[in-house]
Write a protein that holds these residues in place. Structure first.
Motif, PDB file in Angstrom:
ATOM      1  N   LEU A   1      -7.467   1.212  -7.528  1.00 22.82           N
ATOM      2  CA  LEU A   1      -8.040  -0.129  -7.398  1.00 22.82           C
ATOM      3  C   LEU A   1      -6.949  -1.155  -7.086  1.00 22.82           C
ATOM      4  CD1 LEU A   1     -10.567   0.021 -10.370  1.00 22.82           C
ATOM      5  CD2 LEU A   1     -11.156  -0.068  -7.929  1.00 22.82           C
ATOM      6  N   ARG A   2      -5.797  -1.033  -7.757  1.00 24.98           N
ATOM      7  CA  ARG A   2      -4.687  -1.954  -7.487  1.00 24.98           C
ATOM      8  C   ARG A   2      -4.183  -1.789  -6.052  1.00 24.98           C
ATOM      9  NH1 ARG A   2      -3.494  -0.594 -12.872  1.00 24.98           N
ATOM     10  NH2 ARG A   2      -2.102   1.076 -12.186  1.00 24.98           N
ATOM     11  N   ASP A   3      -4.069  -0.542  -5.599  1.00 23.16           N
ATOM     12  CA  ASP A   3      -3.635  -0.312  -4.218  1.00 23.16           C
ATOM     13  C   ASP A   3      -4.630  -0.913  -3.231  1.00 23.16           C
ATOM     14  OD1 ASP A   3      -1.300   0.972  -4.920  1.00 23.16           O
ATOM     15  OD2 ASP A   3      -2.037   2.993  -4.489  1.00 23.16           O
ATOM     16  N   ALA A   4      -5.920  -0.758  -3.497  1.00 27.38           N
ATOM     17  CA  ALA A   4      -6.937  -1.343  -2.626  1.00 27.38           C
ATOM     18  C   ALA A   4      -6.818  -2.862  -2.619  1.00 27.38           C
ATOM     19  CB  ALA A   4      -8.328  -0.902  -3.079  1.00 27.38           C
ATOM     20  N   MET A   5      -6.521  -3.446  -3.773  1.00 23.24           N
ATOM     21  CA  MET A   5      -6.354  -4.892  -3.874  1.00 23.24           C
ATOM     22  C   MET A   5      -5.151  -5.339  -3.029  1.00 23.24           C
ATOM     23  SD  MET A   5      -6.345  -7.184  -7.396  1.00 23.24           S
ATOM     24  CE  MET A   5      -5.650  -5.822  -8.251  1.00 23.24           C
ATOM     25  N   VAL A   6      -4.074  -4.589  -3.086  1.00 25.06           N
ATOM     26  CA  VAL A   6      -2.871  -4.899  -2.299  1.00 25.06           C
ATOM     27  C   VAL A   6      -3.199  -4.854  -0.804  1.00 25.06           C
ATOM     28  CG1 VAL A   6      -0.610  -3.961  -1.637  1.00 25.06           C
ATOM     29  CG2 VAL A   6      -1.215  -4.181  -4.056  1.00 25.06           C
ATOM     30  N   LEU A   7      -3.933  -3.827  -0.383  1.00 19.66           N
ATOM     31  CA  LEU A   7      -4.312  -3.716   1.024  1.00 19.66           C
ATOM     32  C   LEU A   7      -5.250  -4.848   1.436  1.00 19.66           C
ATOM     33  CD1 LEU A   7      -4.820   0.146   1.336  1.00 19.66           C
ATOM     34  CD2 LEU A   7      -2.909  -1.220   2.236  1.00 19.66           C
ATOM     35  N   ALA A   8      -6.182  -5.201   0.557  1.00 22.50           N
ATOM     36  CA  ALA A   8      -7.108  -6.294   0.858  1.00 22.50           C
ATOM     37  C   ALA A   8      -6.365  -7.610   1.029  1.00 22.50           C
ATOM     38  CB  ALA A   8      -8.166  -6.408  -0.240  1.00 22.50           C
ATOM     39  N   ALA A   9      -5.237  -7.741   0.331  1.00 18.13           N
ATOM     40  CA  ALA A   9      -4.432  -8.963   0.423  1.00 18.13           C
ATOM     41  C   ALA A   9      -3.535  -8.967   1.660  1.00 18.13           C
ATOM     42  CB  ALA A   9      -3.584  -9.121  -0.837  1.00 18.13           C
ATOM     43  N   GLY A  10      -3.501  -7.860   2.386  1.00 22.17           N
ATOM     44  CA  GLY A  10      -2.730  -7.802   3.621  1.00 22.17           C
ATOM     45  C   GLY A  10      -1.383  -7.131   3.513  1.00 22.17           C
ATOM     46  N   ALA A  11      -0.991  -6.713   2.337  1.00 19.28           N
ATOM     47  CA  ALA A  11       0.290  -6.018   2.177  1.00 19.28           C
ATOM     48  C   ALA A  11       0.142  -4.572   2.665  1.00 19.28           C
ATOM     49  CB  ALA A  11       0.732  -6.059   0.726  1.00 19.28           C
ATOM     50  N   GLN A  12       1.248  -3.936   2.920  1.00 16.92           N
ATOM     51  CA  GLN A  12       1.214  -2.577   3.458  1.00 16.92           C
ATOM     52  C   GLN A  12       1.716  -1.505   2.500  1.00 16.92           C
ATOM     53  OE1 GLN A  12      -0.258  -1.639   6.350  1.00 16.92           O
ATOM     54  NE2 GLN A  12      -0.962  -3.746   6.241  1.00 16.92           N
ATOM     55  N   ARG A  13       2.577  -1.872   1.551  1.00 16.28           N
ATOM     56  CA  ARG A  13       3.164  -0.876   0.653  1.00 16.28           C
ATOM     57  C   ARG A  13       2.264  -0.670  -0.543  1.00 16.28           C
ATOM     58  NH1 ARG A  13       9.380  -1.281  -0.105  1.00 16.28           N
ATOM     59  NH2 ARG A  13       9.192   0.935   0.245  1.00 16.28           N
ATOM     60  N   ILE A  14       1.887   0.598  -0.758  1.00 18.81           N
ATOM     61  CA  ILE A  14       1.058   0.939  -1.909  1.00 18.81           C
ATOM     62  C   ILE A  14       1.668   2.138  -2.622  1.00 18.81           C
ATOM     63  CG2 ILE A  14      -1.068  -0.019  -0.938  1.00 18.81           C
ATOM     64  CD1 ILE A  14      -1.924   2.846  -0.228  1.00 18.81           C
ATOM     65  N   ALA A  15       1.289   2.320  -3.862  1.00 16.40           N
ATOM     66  CA  ALA A  15       1.842   3.405  -4.675  1.00 16.40           C
ATOM     67  C   ALA A  15       1.276   4.764  -4.258  1.00 16.40           C
ATOM     68  CB  ALA A  15       1.564   3.152  -6.152  1.00 16.40           C
ATOM     69  N   ASN A  16       0.008   4.797  -3.933  1.00 11.44           N
ATOM     70  CA  ASN A  16      -0.670   6.065  -3.611  1.00 11.44           C
ATOM     71  C   ASN A  16      -0.845   6.198  -2.101  1.00 11.44           C
ATOM     72  OD1 ASN A  16      -1.410   7.057  -6.406  1.00 11.44           O
ATOM     73  ND2 ASN A  16      -2.249   4.982  -6.439  1.00 11.44           N
ATOM     74  N   GLU A  17       0.277   6.364  -1.429  1.00 14.09           N
ATOM     75  CA  GLU A  17       0.272   6.418   0.032  1.00 14.09           C
ATOM     76  C   GLU A  17      -0.668   7.505   0.569  1.00 14.09           C
ATOM     77  OE1 GLU A  17       0.763   5.001   3.526  1.00 14.09           O
ATOM     78  OE2 GLU A  17       1.900   4.073   1.903  1.00 14.09           O
ATOM     79  N   ASP A  18      -0.768   8.605  -0.160  1.00 14.49           N
ATOM     80  CA  ASP A  18      -1.636   9.700   0.286  1.00 14.49           C
ATOM     81  C   ASP A  18      -3.123   9.342   0.201  1.00 14.49           C
ATOM     82  OD1 ASP A  18      -1.313   9.700  -2.530  1.00 14.49           O
ATOM     83  OD2 ASP A  18      -2.082  11.736  -2.635  1.00 14.49           O
ATOM     84  N   LYS A  19      -3.447   8.252  -0.453  1.00 15.68           N
ATOM     85  CA  LYS A  19      -4.842   7.795  -0.584  1.00 15.68           C
ATOM     86  C   LYS A  19      -5.078   6.490   0.167  1.00 15.68           C
ATOM     87  CE  LYS A  19      -5.934  11.141  -3.337  1.00 15.68           C
ATOM     88  NZ  LYS A  19      -6.540  12.294  -2.745  1.00 15.68           N
ATOM     89  N   ARG A  20      -4.217   6.185   1.137  1.00 21.85           N
ATOM     90  CA  ARG A  20      -4.287   4.917   1.873  1.00 21.85           C
ATOM     91  C   ARG A  20      -5.660   4.689   2.508  1.00 21.85           C
ATOM     92  NH1 ARG A  20      -1.324   0.941   4.077  1.00 21.85           N
ATOM     93  NH2 ARG A  20       0.617   1.727   3.237  1.00 21.85           N
ATOM     94  N   GLU A  21      -6.190   5.677   3.183  1.00 23.32           N
ATOM     95  CA  GLU A  21      -7.476   5.500   3.860  1.00 23.32           C
ATOM     96  C   GLU A  21      -8.592   5.188   2.858  1.00 23.32           C
ATOM     97  OE1 GLU A  21     -10.543   8.032   6.633  1.00 23.32           O
ATOM     98  OE2 GLU A  21      -8.404   8.463   6.829  1.00 23.32           O
ATOM     99  N   PHE A  22      -8.606   5.922   1.757  1.00 23.04           N
ATOM    100  CA  PHE A  22      -9.605   5.677   0.713  1.00 23.04           C
ATOM    101  C   PHE A  22      -9.454   4.265   0.146  1.00 23.04           C
ATOM    102  CE2 PHE A  22     -10.689   5.696  -3.827  1.00 23.04           C
ATOM    103  CZ  PHE A  22     -12.053   5.977  -3.738  1.00 23.04           C
ATOM    104  N   CYS A  23      -8.224   3.865  -0.134  1.00 23.20           N
ATOM    105  CA  CYS A  23      -7.974   2.525  -0.687  1.00 23.20           C
ATOM    106  C   CYS A  23      -8.364   1.441   0.312  1.00 23.20           C
ATOM    107  CB  CYS A  23      -6.509   2.389  -1.106  1.00 23.20           C
ATOM    108  SG  CYS A  23      -6.083   3.408  -2.528  1.00 23.20           S
ATOM    109  N   TRP A  24      -8.114   1.690   1.595  1.00 22.86           N
ATOM    110  CA  TRP A  24      -8.497   0.722   2.618  1.00 22.86           C
ATOM    111  C   TRP A  24     -10.028   0.567   2.651  1.00 22.86           C
ATOM    112  CZ3 TRP A  24      -7.090  -3.340   4.942  1.00 22.86           C
ATOM    113  CH2 TRP A  24      -7.742  -3.795   6.097  1.00 22.86           C
ATOM    114  N   GLU A  25     -10.735   1.682   2.563  1.00 22.30           N
ATOM    115  CA  GLU A  25     -12.202   1.618   2.530  1.00 22.30           C
ATOM    116  C   GLU A  25     -12.685   0.839   1.307  1.00 22.30           C
ATOM    117  OE1 GLU A  25     -13.721   5.587   2.892  1.00 22.30           O
ATOM    118  OE2 GLU A  25     -12.749   5.886   4.835  1.00 22.30           O
ATOM    119  N   LEU A  26     -12.064   1.078   0.154  1.00 26.31           N
ATOM    120  CA  LEU A  26     -12.407   0.306  -1.052  1.00 26.31           C
ATOM    121  C   LEU A  26     -12.146  -1.182  -0.841  1.00 26.31           C
ATOM    122  CD1 LEU A  26     -11.120   2.201  -4.224  1.00 26.31           C
ATOM    123  CD2 LEU A  26     -13.474   1.664  -3.629  1.00 26.31           C
TER     124      LEU A  26
END
Length: 135
Positions: free
Chosen positions: A56-81
């Protein structure tokens, strides 16, 4: 419907048990599970909820426009969230997940706490489907 919430809460507890078995090996882990089932499920459920909170935190980071997330292997899922829920809902759910961890490790009714958390997740998804998302 409420029956789905009950089933989802039960599924979270089943996943917690499966997580315990998958991450601990041997007879000792099974013995601990057998002797202290409630405590083991609390520990394993808290670990699962920590992973959910991280996503959820990674999805929030992506929603805010940042690119670096902790769970890089779940980037697509987090982007969808991020696209589905938006920052406000993600922040609310991440906070709710953190609160659930404290409840689980405390003395809260484990099953009820999981059911309420799943209800919160489902309600956020329902609001998102209805278009009440703030990005």
């Amino acid at each position: 419907p409420p029956i789905y919430v009950l089933a989802a809460g039960e599924e979270l507890l089943r996943l917690a048990e499966r997580w315990w078995r998958a991450t601990r090996e041997g007879e000792a882990a099974e013995e601990v599970l057998r002797r202290s089932r409630d405590r083991v499920l609390r520990i394993a459920a808290a670990e699962l909820v920590d992973m959910i909170a991280g996503l959820l935190r990674d999805a929030m980071v992506l929603a805010a426009g940042a690119q670096r997330i902790a769970n890089e292997d779940k980037r697509e899922f987090c982007w969808e969230l991020a696209q589905l829920l938006g920052i406000a809902s993600l922040r609310e759910l991440a906070d709710r997940a953190s609160r659930l961890q404290r409840e689980i490790l405390g003395n809260a009714n484990l099953r009820l706490a999981c059911e309420v958390f799943m209800l919160d997740l489902m309600a956020a998804a329902r609001r998102a489907r209805r278009g009440r998302v703030v990005v």
